[in-house]
Design an enzyme around this catalytic site. Sequence first.
Site, short mmCIF file in Angstrom:
data_model
loop_
_atom_site.label_atom_id
_atom_site.label_comp_id
_atom_site.label_asym_id
_atom_site.label_seq_id
_atom_site.Cartn_x
_atom_site.Cartn_y
_atom_site.Cartn_z
N GLY A 78 4.23 -53.28 2.06
CA GLY A 78 4.94 -52.13 1.87
C GLY A 78 4.67 -50.96 2.77
O GLY A 78 5.34 -50.02 2.49
N TRP A 80 5.47 -50.46 5.86
CA TRP A 80 6.83 -50.04 6.49
C TRP A 80 7.55 -49.26 5.42
O TRP A 80 8.30 -48.23 5.88
CB TRP A 80 7.42 -50.97 7.21
CG TRP A 80 6.65 -51.46 8.71
CD1 TRP A 80 5.52 -51.38 9.15
CD2 TRP A 80 7.54 -51.90 9.65
NE1 TRP A 80 5.31 -51.52 10.25
CE2 TRP A 80 6.33 -52.23 10.73
CE3 TRP A 80 8.86 -52.40 10.12
CZ2 TRP A 80 6.83 -52.60 12.00
CZ3 TRP A 80 9.06 -52.92 11.18
CH2 TRP A 80 8.30 -53.07 12.13
N ASP A 98 11.07 -58.88 -0.03
CA ASP A 98 10.32 -59.86 0.39
C ASP A 98 10.27 -61.18 -0.65
O ASP A 98 10.62 -60.88 -2.02
CB ASP A 98 8.78 -59.12 0.32
CG ASP A 98 7.76 -60.37 1.04
OD1 ASP A 98 7.37 -59.69 2.26
OD2 ASP A 98 7.44 -61.33 0.89
N ASP A 114 15.03 -63.97 -0.96
CA ASP A 114 15.10 -64.53 0.24
C ASP A 114 16.55 -63.95 0.92
O ASP A 114 17.44 -63.98 0.32
CB ASP A 114 15.39 -66.10 0.22
CG ASP A 114 15.55 -66.79 1.65
OD1 ASP A 114 15.58 -66.03 2.79
OD2 ASP A 114 15.42 -67.95 1.71
N ASP A 138 8.97 -56.98 10.19
CA ASP A 138 7.67 -57.13 10.48
C ASP A 138 7.22 -58.67 10.12
O ASP A 138 5.92 -58.64 10.07
CB ASP A 138 6.71 -56.01 9.99
CG ASP A 138 5.58 -55.96 10.66
OD1 ASP A 138 5.38 -56.25 12.30
OD2 ASP A 138 4.63 -55.38 9.96
N LYS A 178 9.70 -58.02 14.93
CA LYS A 178 8.52 -58.24 15.63
C LYS A 178 8.85 -59.54 16.30
O LYS A 178 9.48 -60.33 16.10
CB LYS A 178 7.38 -58.69 14.58
CG LYS A 178 6.01 -58.99 15.12
CD LYS A 178 4.98 -59.66 13.95
CE LYS A 178 4.64 -58.21 13.45
NZ LYS A 178 3.41 -58.59 12.63
#
Length: 226
Positions: A78, A80, A98, A114, A138, A178
């Site tokens: 958590g 970000w 998530d 998802d 990320d 990322k």
Amino acid sequence: MKPPIEGGRGLSTRLRTAKGRTTASQKWLERQLNDPYVRAARAAGWRSRAAFKIIELDEKYSLFKPGQRVVDLGAAPGGWTQVAVQRVGGAGKVVGLDLLPMDEIVGATLLQGDFEDVAVEQEVLRVLDGPADLVLSDMAPNTTGHNATDHLRILGLIDLALDFASKVLVPGGGFVAKAFQGGTERDLLNRMKRDFASVKHAKPPASRKGSAEMYVVAQGFRGGSR
């Protein structure tokens, strides 16, 4: 943001080897104990040192604005999401998504599911009460140690996150994901350049020097709103 400054004489902490602890876990623990970003994150109340990465990217690219709607994919634990809440302010809306459960973050709506699931996508848009201004990711796959395989896996995640972003972003919106060194491969990069006015690769100072980690920052989404 200036990197956290450590006081004292620069002494490092070493752990006694514990029975049952592998060499790899020993090195990881020592690195955590001696990482100024880890200590600074704890002091500031961030859930992870990764918070400093998005802070540094924001300071370079002006990602956040007051009142924005933001989605954080792969948000656990958590860090970000916390930064997003702080930077968009009370008028903004932040969704952290998530597969794993997360402890509550004041000012954010946390969803477990998802992002490829259409029902989850619709729930994100419902919570935001409209399209997103910024989608963050990320996420990283479990590494195999085989560079080519790991690179393909991270590209696959970026591709999926980009698919999601293209469905929920408002025109002019932004996307941050990322990547690994080498950046995004040509077809994916061309797609991003087609869909966004600006696409850059960056390695924030908070990324560990020995890490292959970097980020792709796409801004000025050209697609239409839902």
